[in-house]
Design a protein around this motif. Structure first.
Motif, short mmCIF file in Angstrom:
data_model
loop_
_atom_site.label_atom_id
_atom_site.label_comp_id
_atom_site.label_asym_id
_atom_site.label_seq_id
_atom_site.Cartn_x
_atom_site.Cartn_y
_atom_site.Cartn_z
N ILE A 1 -1.83 38.87 10.06
CA ILE A 1 -0.77 38.68 9.06
C ILE A 1 0.53 39.31 9.54
O ILE A 1 1.62 38.73 9.42
N GLU A 2 0.44 40.49 10.14
CA GLU A 2 1.62 41.19 10.63
C GLU A 2 2.29 40.40 11.76
O GLU A 2 3.52 40.25 11.79
N LEU A 3 1.49 39.89 12.69
CA LEU A 3 2.04 39.16 13.83
C LEU A 3 2.68 37.84 13.39
O LEU A 3 3.76 37.48 13.86
N VAL A 4 2.02 37.14 12.49
CA VAL A 4 2.56 35.88 12.01
C VAL A 4 3.88 36.11 11.27
O VAL A 4 4.82 35.33 11.39
N GLY A 5 3.96 37.21 10.51
CA GLY A 5 5.19 37.54 9.81
C GLY A 5 6.35 37.78 10.75
O GLY A 5 7.49 37.44 10.45
N ARG A 6 6.07 38.34 11.92
CA ARG A 6 7.13 38.57 12.91
C ARG A 6 7.51 37.28 13.63
O ARG A 6 8.64 37.13 14.08
N MET A 7 6.57 36.38 13.74
CA MET A 7 6.80 35.17 14.53
C MET A 7 7.54 34.08 13.75
O MET A 7 8.41 33.41 14.30
N ILE A 8 7.24 33.92 12.45
CA ILE A 8 7.83 32.84 11.66
C ILE A 8 9.21 33.26 11.17
O ILE A 8 9.38 34.31 10.56
N ASP A 9 10.19 32.42 11.43
CA ASP A 9 11.58 32.73 11.10
C ASP A 9 11.99 32.01 9.81
O ASP A 9 12.91 31.18 9.80
N PHE A 10 11.29 32.32 8.72
CA PHE A 10 11.61 31.75 7.40
C PHE A 10 11.39 32.84 6.37
O PHE A 10 10.25 33.25 6.11
N TYR A 11 12.48 33.36 5.82
CA TYR A 11 12.41 34.60 5.05
C TYR A 11 11.54 34.55 3.79
O TYR A 11 10.88 35.54 3.46
N PRO A 12 11.50 33.45 3.04
CA PRO A 12 10.57 33.43 1.90
C PRO A 12 9.11 33.68 2.31
O PRO A 12 8.38 34.39 1.62
N LEU A 13 8.73 33.11 3.46
CA LEU A 13 7.37 33.33 3.94
C LEU A 13 7.21 34.71 4.55
O LEU A 13 6.18 35.38 4.37
N LYS A 14 8.22 35.19 5.26
CA LYS A 14 8.17 36.54 5.84
C LYS A 14 8.04 37.59 4.74
O LYS A 14 7.23 38.52 4.86
N ASP A 15 8.82 37.45 3.67
CA ASP A 15 8.75 38.41 2.57
C ASP A 15 7.40 38.35 1.87
O ASP A 15 6.83 39.38 1.49
N ALA A 16 6.89 37.13 1.71
CA ALA A 16 5.58 36.97 1.06
C ALA A 16 4.48 37.60 1.91
O ALA A 16 3.57 38.27 1.38
N LEU A 17 4.55 37.44 3.23
CA LEU A 17 3.53 38.02 4.11
C LEU A 17 3.63 39.55 4.13
O LEU A 17 2.60 40.23 4.28
N SER A 18 4.82 40.08 3.98
CA SER A 18 4.97 41.54 3.89
C SER A 18 4.27 42.07 2.64
O SER A 18 3.59 43.11 2.68
N THR A 19 4.42 41.35 1.53
CA THR A 19 3.73 41.73 0.29
C THR A 19 2.22 41.63 0.45
O THR A 19 1.47 42.51 0.00
N VAL A 20 1.76 40.55 1.11
CA VAL A 20 0.33 40.36 1.34
C VAL A 20 -0.21 41.50 2.21
O VAL A 20 -1.30 42.05 1.94
N GLU A 21 0.54 41.88 3.22
CA GLU A 21 0.11 42.96 4.11
C GLU A 21 -0.04 44.28 3.35
O GLU A 21 -1.02 45.02 3.55
N GLU A 22 0.91 44.56 2.46
CA GLU A 22 0.84 45.80 1.66
C GLU A 22 -0.39 45.79 0.75
O GLU A 22 -1.06 46.83 0.61
#
Length: 378
Positions: free
Chosen positions: A265-286
């Motif tokens: 989840i952390e790696l995919v969040g760094r790789m995908i350049d779309f902020y709604p998904l990046k922010d959602a993955l940060s919440t999922v990671e937490e």
């Protein structure tokens, strides 16, 4: 039985050259101001490297072969620098990590491939990943190209009418002192604006296009842009499906490489350049770090639909994460293809109707005073 390098090299060169020849010019990615090592080049690089590795060629010789087939000196030096790193004793993943053209997602994937002895498989999967990513980009371009051409043509027609046709009517109205209705005054005002400031507006738009990289580098601008795109009817759902397809494919690759879920989840969040998904993955990671399961962590984020949440829950219960995410990826890819075709089909008539209304408005605004003028002359 070992491989004979001279035989495998000849065979790999033939297959490699064949792959280069079969690359259609329509599939090439055009970058006027983009990266020198684009996603299309990454697709070719990983696909060709996996072919060479499967043929029994060493990693160093494979990179040398790829370098020899480059037509541009800059690209050739790029690959030769990687060869020099390998000769100096640096691992392939570390060589990749030192180059800014590659992401951490690629670095960790290749590092895991080195640890498990499956670099050839990882390079093949990375080639498929970037191939699918480029396919999504082409689908989006294909869906928007024709409607954009129609829109630009329509705008030029409207500007032509405002700049040349409306002033002719305006002179007639002034000579006969005809009282103008509000809609006619508005159209004449638009014509005067184009006459006085039209070139400045054009220069401003060209400047925005030329210096767009300065804006897109700012995180605040990119974040607002991405969230705004997500709110656009239908188009927002299409863009979301594109990035969810990339997300599921990336998770499939990482889980097949035995990367822990949290790290994936952390790696995919760094790789995908779309902020709604990046922010959602940060919440999922937490949430995962606090002890929640993946399906529970996905809940509450609008970007993840119920289909994904339900299937991920099944994956957790059956321990088939890789299989489920692979199926999700296939579903989202089909959805992207269908939405891209429908997007193109919908936009074309909408633009035509919009332009028809504008042209009709201009004609009505010009002919209303003509009726008054006819009654005065009569």
């Amino acid at each position: 039985m070992g491989f004979k390098l001279e035989h495998t090299t000849i065979g790999a060169k033939k297959e490699f050259s064949k792959g280069m020849d079969n690359t259609s010019i329509l599939q090439k990615e055009i970058n006027f101001f983009g990266s020198t090592f684009s996603n299309k080049k990454k697709e070719d690089f990983y696909t060709e490297l996996s072919v060479l590795l499967k043929a029994g060629i060493t990693l160093k010789d494979g990179l040398n072969l790829i370098a020899e087939n480059q037509t541009k000196e800059k690209q050739r030096q790029f690959y030769l620098e990687m060869v020099d790193g390998l000769v100096a004793g640096t691992s392939f993943s570390e060589v990749i990590h030192k180059k800014e053209e590659f992401t951490e997602y690629e670095y960790y994937s290749l590092k895991i491939g080195e640890e498990t002895g499956t670099v050839y498989k990882i390079t093949e999967e990375l080639g498929k990943f970037f191939a699918r990513k480029n396919e999504h980009r082409r689908n989006l371009i294909n869906a928007l190209t024709y409607p954009i051409i129609i829109l630009v043509t329509a705008v030029l027609v409207v500007v032509f009418m405002l700049r040349l046709v409306v002033p002719m009517f305006q002179d007639i109205f002034k000579q006969n002192n005809v009282e103008l209705p509000g809609i006619t005054k508005f159209i004449i005002g638009a014509s005067d604006f184009i006459r006085d400031y039209g070139w400045w507006v054009l220069i401003f738009l060209l400047g925005l296009l030329f210096f767009r990289k300065l804006f897109t580098k700012k995180e605040s601008f990119k974040r607002k842009r991405d969230y705004l795109v997500l709110r656009i009817p239908y188009a927002g759902n299409f863009v979301k499906a594109v990035y969810l397809a990339q997300f599921t494919q990336a998770v499939t690759l990482l889980t097949s490489s035995k990367v822990p879920l949290l790290n994936s989840i952390e790696l995919v969040g760094r790789m995908i350049d779309f902020y709604p998904l990046k922010d959602a993955l940060s919440t999922v990671e937490e949430k995962i770090m606090k002890g929640s399961g993946l399906s529970e962590s996905l809940k509450g984020n609008k970007i993840f639909d119920n289909r994904m949440i339900s299937l991920v829950k099944v994956a957790e219960e059956t321990n088939q994460t890789e299989f489920i995410f692979e199926r999700l990826n296939q579903q989202y890819n089909i959805e992207v293809q269908q939405k891209s075709k429908l997007l193109s089909t919908l936009m074309e008539p909408l633009i035509i109707v919009f332009v028809g209304i504008l042209v009709g408005l201009i004609l009505v605004a010009m002919y209303l005073p003509m009726f008054k003028l006819g009654s005065v002359l009569g």
